[in-house]
Design a protein around this motif. Structure first.
Motif, mmCIF file in Angstrom:
data_model
loop_
_atom_site.group_PDB
_atom_site.id
_atom_site.type_symbol
_atom_site.label_atom_id
_atom_site.label_comp_id
_atom_site.label_asym_id
_atom_site.label_seq_id
_atom_site.Cartn_x
_atom_site.Cartn_y
_atom_site.Cartn_z
ATOM 1 N N ALA A 96 -4.113 -6.509 -4.831
ATOM 2 C CA ALA A 96 -5.494 -6.371 -4.085
ATOM 3 C C ALA A 96 -6.829 -7.568 -4.628
ATOM 4 O O ALA A 96 -7.890 -7.347 -3.352
ATOM 5 C CB ALA A 96 -6.242 -5.086 -5.171
ATOM 6 N N THR A 122 -7.404 2.771 -1.050
ATOM 7 C CA THR A 122 -8.532 1.824 -0.368
ATOM 8 C C THR A 122 -7.796 0.696 0.096
ATOM 9 O O THR A 122 -8.721 0.261 0.704
ATOM 10 C CB THR A 122 -9.837 1.494 -1.465
ATOM 11 O OG1 THR A 122 -9.380 1.423 -2.965
ATOM 12 C CG2 THR A 122 -10.328 3.613 -1.766
ATOM 13 N N LEU A 123 -6.755 0.547 -0.696
ATOM 14 C CA LEU A 123 -6.316 -0.497 -0.176
ATOM 15 C C LEU A 123 -6.555 -0.437 1.338
ATOM 16 O O LEU A 123 -6.220 -1.546 2.491
ATOM 17 C CB LEU A 123 -5.159 -0.786 -1.096
ATOM 18 C CG LEU A 123 -4.198 -2.009 -0.566
ATOM 19 C CD1 LEU A 123 -5.331 -3.820 -1.045
ATOM 20 C CD2 LEU A 123 -2.906 -2.572 -1.442
ATOM 21 N N GLY A 158 0.817 -1.234 0.201
ATOM 22 C CA GLY A 158 -0.115 0.263 0.234
ATOM 23 C C GLY A 158 0.822 1.631 -0.161
ATOM 24 O O GLY A 158 0.833 1.684 -1.360
ATOM 25 N N GLN A 192 -0.364 -4.709 -9.434
ATOM 26 C CA GLN A 192 -1.224 -4.072 -7.828
ATOM 27 C C GLN A 192 -2.932 -4.507 -8.120
ATOM 28 O O GLN A 192 -3.584 -4.526 -6.705
ATOM 29 C CB GLN A 192 -1.480 -2.473 -8.679
ATOM 30 C CG GLN A 192 -0.099 -1.816 -7.799
ATOM 31 C CD GLN A 192 0.153 -0.294 -8.249
ATOM 32 O OE1 GLN A 192 0.170 0.635 -7.407
ATOM 33 N NE2 GLN A 192 -0.669 -0.107 -9.436
ATOM 34 N N ALA A 236 -10.946 -0.990 -3.337
ATOM 35 C CA ALA A 236 -9.105 -0.768 -4.264
ATOM 36 C C ALA A 236 -8.808 -1.758 -5.767
ATOM 37 O O ALA A 236 -8.772 -1.677 -6.737
ATOM 38 C CB ALA A 236 -7.944 -1.253 -2.810
ATOM 39 N N GLY A 274 -7.424 3.719 -5.585
ATOM 40 C CA GLY A 274 -6.648 2.193 -5.266
ATOM 41 C C GLY A 274 -6.112 1.984 -4.084
ATOM 42 O O GLY A 274 -6.174 0.916 -3.449
ATOM 43 N N ALA A 275 -4.822 2.698 -3.885
ATOM 44 C CA ALA A 275 -3.451 1.916 -3.060
ATOM 45 C C ALA A 275 -4.187 3.081 -1.863
ATOM 46 O O ALA A 275 -3.744 2.061 -0.667
ATOM 47 C CB ALA A 275 -2.317 3.621 -3.239
#
Length: 146
Positions: A136, A80-81, A20, A132, A88, A77-78
């Protein structure tokens, strides 16, 4: 006797934080690059050859949109990961799709200036976007992302 029917959530591994944070740094740089380019920041663009700068500012709007979706989708995305959200997966998928479309556009553009080393870097970007997304997705399948 009572049975415990609660579901035990899988532990979040240390690697989620590593991936992340690295993803935030990588995609954050992409967002800075996009922002500095679109705002025509002179100091930032100074090292680039004039033909590349001219090419950037004659690109159609949808090329800029792909670039923005790719980098900002990756950054979100990062984030929310790290928040352990299933968003994500969706955001990394959107970022990957934009990166692939942008790469295809760049490879087929006949007026794009050629830069040394520029032939392989789009594949690095797509590869990192794919990693990524796969990471995820794996975390979602494990039940780490909610």
């Amino acid at each position: 006797m009572t049975e415990d029917t609660s579901v035990i959530a899988p532990r979040t591994g240390w690697h989620l934080w590593l991936v992340g944070i690295l993803a935030i740094l990588w995609n954050g740089f992409g967002c800075v690059d996009f922002t500095m380019t679109i705002t025509r920041n002179e100091a930032y663009l100074k090292p680039y050859p004039p033909e590349l700068i001219d090419y950037f500012f004659t690109m159609p709007w949808w090329t800029w949109a792909l670039w923005a979706v790719g980098v900002f989708g990756g950054l979100l995305g990062a984030i929310t990961l790290l928040l352990r959200s299933t968003w994500a997966v969706k955001l990394f998928a959107l970022s990957l799709l934009a990166a692939v479309a942008s790469t295809i556009n760049g490879m087929t553009a006949t007026d794009a200036p050629k830069m040394e080393g520029g032939e392989f870097f789009p594949f690095v970007i797509v590869g990192i976007a794919l990693v990524q997304l796969l990471y995820a997705f794996w975390q979602m399948r494990r039940g780490v992302l909610r």
